[in-house]
Design an enzyme around this catalytic site. Structure first.
Site, short mmCIF file in Angstrom:
data_model
loop_
_atom_site.label_atom_id
_atom_site.label_comp_id
_atom_site.label_asym_id
_atom_site.label_seq_id
_atom_site.Cartn_x
_atom_site.Cartn_y
_atom_site.Cartn_z
N GLU A 1 -6.20 -3.10 10.65
CA GLU A 1 -6.37 -1.90 11.47
C GLU A 1 -5.01 -1.24 11.64
O GLU A 1 -3.97 -1.83 11.33
CB GLU A 1 -6.94 -2.26 12.86
CG GLU A 1 -5.98 -3.13 13.67
CD GLU A 1 -6.17 -3.03 15.18
OE1 GLU A 1 -6.89 -2.13 15.66
OE2 GLU A 1 -5.57 -3.85 15.88
N ASN B 1 -2.74 0.48 14.78
CA ASN B 1 -2.67 0.66 16.23
C ASN B 1 -1.86 1.91 16.52
O ASN B 1 -0.67 1.96 16.22
CB ASN B 1 -1.98 -0.56 16.85
CG ASN B 1 -2.70 -1.85 16.51
OD1 ASN B 1 -3.71 -2.18 17.12
ND2 ASN B 1 -2.21 -2.57 15.51
N LYS C 1 -11.62 2.50 15.23
CA LYS C 1 -12.19 1.79 14.08
C LYS C 1 -13.16 2.69 13.32
O LYS C 1 -13.28 2.58 12.09
CB LYS C 1 -12.84 0.50 14.53
CG LYS C 1 -11.80 -0.63 14.60
CD LYS C 1 -11.60 -1.33 15.78
CE LYS C 1 -10.45 -2.30 15.75
NZ LYS C 1 -9.58 -2.21 16.91
N LYS D 1 -17.32 -4.84 14.31
CA LYS D 1 -16.28 -4.35 15.23
C LYS D 1 -16.74 -3.19 16.11
O LYS D 1 -17.15 -2.16 15.60
CB LYS D 1 -15.06 -3.86 14.43
CG LYS D 1 -14.39 -4.94 13.61
CD LYS D 1 -13.06 -4.42 13.08
CE LYS D 1 -12.26 -5.52 12.44
NZ LYS D 1 -10.90 -5.09 12.09
N ARG E 1 2.56 -12.39 12.81
CA ARG E 1 1.88 -13.24 13.80
C ARG E 1 1.07 -14.28 13.06
O ARG E 1 0.44 -13.96 12.05
CB ARG E 1 0.95 -12.39 14.67
CG ARG E 1 1.68 -11.46 15.61
CD ARG E 1 0.72 -10.51 16.30
NE ARG E 1 0.04 -9.65 15.33
CZ ARG E 1 -1.00 -8.88 15.61
NH1 ARG E 1 -1.48 -8.85 16.82
NH2 ARG E 1 -1.55 -8.14 14.67
P1 ADP Z 1 -8.04 -5.29 17.93
O1 ADP Z 1 -7.96 -3.81 18.05
O2 ADP Z 1 -8.84 -5.93 18.99
O3 ADP Z 1 -6.69 -5.91 17.72
P2 ADP Z 1 -8.52 -5.97 15.15
O4 ADP Z 1 -9.28 -5.16 14.20
O5 ADP Z 1 -7.05 -6.02 14.94
O6 ADP Z 1 -8.91 -5.50 16.60
O7 ADP Z 1 -9.09 -7.44 15.13
C1 ADP Z 1 -8.58 -8.47 15.95
C2 ADP Z 1 -8.25 -9.71 15.14
O8 ADP Z 1 -9.43 -10.15 14.44
C3 ADP Z 1 -7.23 -9.47 14.05
O9 ADP Z 1 -5.93 -9.64 14.55
C4 ADP Z 1 -7.61 -10.52 13.03
O10 ADP Z 1 -7.07 -11.77 13.39
C5 ADP Z 1 -9.11 -10.59 13.15
N1 ADP Z 1 -9.76 -9.69 12.16
C6 ADP Z 1 -10.06 -8.39 12.34
N2 ADP Z 1 -10.61 -7.85 11.24
C7 ADP Z 1 -10.67 -8.83 10.34
C8 ADP Z 1 -11.14 -8.91 8.99
N3 ADP Z 1 -11.66 -7.85 8.39
N4 ADP Z 1 -11.03 -10.10 8.36
C9 ADP Z 1 -10.50 -11.18 8.98
N5 ADP Z 1 -10.05 -11.18 10.24
C10 ADP Z 1 -10.12 -10.02 10.92
MG MG Z 2 -5.44 -5.76 16.10
#
Ligand code: ADP
Ligand code: MG
Length: 455
Positions: A125, A127, A286, A345, A431
């Site tokens: 994603e 931010n 998203k 999501k 991370r």
């Molecule tokens: P947020 O805005 O809550 O941070 P993210 O899209 O970054 O949302 O998702 C949170 C966490 O979930 C990520 O840091 C990652 O560890 C895991 N994650 C998100 N999308 C994926 C994906 N497509 N495949 C594997 N892990 C994912």
């Molecule tokens: Mg994130």
């Protein structure tokens, strides 16, 4: 190691602190004992595409028609996005007073295992609001250099990349402040009531102070009580003019009371530089991410920039709309047939909101005949190759576990009117978390700070 504040039951037992200080315990942010291997080619690729992502986010934020069309189904079912969108519409209707725009973002990636075993960079994603850990990530190289030196691994220690996002993020703020053009105006950091990650923010504040730019920290509540606009829509808080508003709050529904929504509107209506402005926050949803992956969309948003488009698209994982209709039905069928390959999501930030596996299946079964499904998107699940590392966090025994990493690249850009005057990548964040956790970042207590060891 870098410190952060926390309410820690371990400390409350050990130390006879007055109650008022219990939320003032200084602790260290969790980190890995060793740096983790990251292929140099992927690091370079992530750095190389960051300016493209800056351009893209900025283009989306200026394209009201694209935002309206993209979010139209989502805002019918997601109150939070709808509220942000309402403010966006109100500001457009009144006319945007802001002339200088500042984006500080962080694009996050994981390393997908290709069928031939090679890793590929895939965006998780981007931010666009309150992208954090630039401050702490500026301190982690010294930690791993030290660990490796203690082990007499001097050559390896020298391979830990230097990293100073706090400086680059501050440079972005400083440029915006300068272009705002009022020597006595301040930077207003919108802070949470209880901020555990304050040292991350202080690193940026201190960089600004070194440039003689002063930062005041206030909550939304303070803005609503002591904030006002003059006839030119200049923003004043506590009688002091504000040049730049830097949000480290305001990205989750729970952070907004009615009063806070009013404060956000006041800030958005002002001519102060917002980081981000409401349109740029919406550009980071998203739903927008999913629509950007649709065939032909990047070409329309970035006309004549085919190389940038190719670099961007190469980082996209599979993203699927769940809007009512055949396309959404097909996505749901695919996810139900192979749940381990997808992530569901909602339009949320901050970690811990996505659904995986059995939970995703249950949610999809419940949602599939309802328009509510449009408030979610479906994403291909990235499966990196796990590796061993040792995670260190206060109060837990050090343990060697199988881990996966997520790489973030910080971007900073400044636009004055239609002219982009800064577009940079300003550092990275690695991370790492134990494999068994599907979701969650450092703040969510799952991931820990790390450094890439380029190979
Ligand atoms: P947020 O805005 O809550 O941070 P993210 O899209 O970054 O949302 O998702 C949170 C966490 O979930 C990520 O840091 C990652 O560890 C895991 N994650 C998100 N999308 C994926 C994906 N497509 N495949 C594997 N892990 C994912
Ligand atoms: Mg994130």
């Amino acid at each position: 190691m870098e410190l952060w504040l926390q309410e820690d039951s371990l400390f409350t037992g050990a130390l006879p602190l007055p109650h008022s200080l219990l939320d003032q315990v200084v602790s260290y942010a969790p980190f890995t004992l060793f740096p983790s291997l990251v292929p140099s080619a992927l690091l370079e690729q992530a750095y190389a595409v960051q300016m493209d992502f800056n351009l893209l986010v900025d283009a989306v934020s200026q394209n009201a028609a694209f935002l309206e069309q993209t979010l139209s189904s989502t805002i019918k079912r997601d109150d939070f996005t709808a509220r942000l969108f309402d403010i966006h519409k109100q500001v457009l209707k009144e006319g945007i007073a802001q002339t200088v725009f500042l984006g500080l973002n962080r694009s996050d990636y994981m390393f997908q295992r290709n069928t031939d075993g090679s890793p590929a960079l895939k965006q998780i994603e981007i931010n666009t609001i309150s992208a954090s850990f630039g401050g702490l990530a500026s301190r982690t190289p010294a930690v791993h250099r030290h660990v490796l030196s203690v082990l007499s691994k001097t050559q390896e220690a020298a391979k830990i990349l230097s990293n100073n996002p706090s400086k680059g993020l501050a440079l972005g703020i400083a440029k915006a402040w300068e272009l705002y053009g009022s020597a006595n105006a301040l930077v207003l950091l919108i802070a949470q009531e209880k901020e555990r990650n304050i040292f991350d923010q202080r690193a940026i504040e201190n960089e600004l102070l070194a440039r003689n730019i002063h930062v005041i920290r206030r909550r939304f509540e303070d803005v609503s009580e002591k904030g006002s606009l003059d006839q030119d829509r200049r923003l004043f808080v506590d009688g002091q003019e504000v040049a730049v508003v830097y949000f480290r709050d305001g990205y989750m529904p729970s952070q907004y009371s009615l009063q806070n929504w009013e404060a956000r509107l006041l800030l958005e209506r002002s001519c102060a530089v917002k980081c981000p402005d409401i349109a740029t926050q919406l550009a980071g949803t998203k739903k927008v991410q999913q629509e950007l992956s649709r065939v032909g969309v990047l070409e329309v948003l970035l006309p004549g920039q085919s190389e940038a488009v190719a670099r961007l698209r190469a980082t996209f994982a599979g993203l699927y709309s769940l809007d009512m209709g055949e396309e959404g039905d097909q996505a749901i069928t695919k996810a139900l047939a192979a749940p381990s390959r997808f992530v569901l999501k909602p339009q949320r930030e901050g970690g811990g909101n996505n659904l995986y596996g059995e939970e995703m299946v249950q949610a999809l079964e419940q949602l599939k005949d309802s328009e509510e499904r449009a408030s979610y998107i479906l994403m291909e699940k990235i499966e990196p190759e796990p590796f061993g590392n040792c995670l260190l966090r206060p109060g837990s025994p050090a343990r060697m576990v199988q881990c996966i990493s997520e790489l973030g690249i910080f971007g900073a850009y400044v636009r004055q009117g239609k002219t982009l005057v800064m577009n940079k990548h300003v550092g990275h964040l690695l991370r790492t978390k134990a494999m068994e956790h599907a979701d969650g970042g450092v703040a969510a207590g799952v991931a820990v700070l790390d450094n890439p060891y380029p190979v």
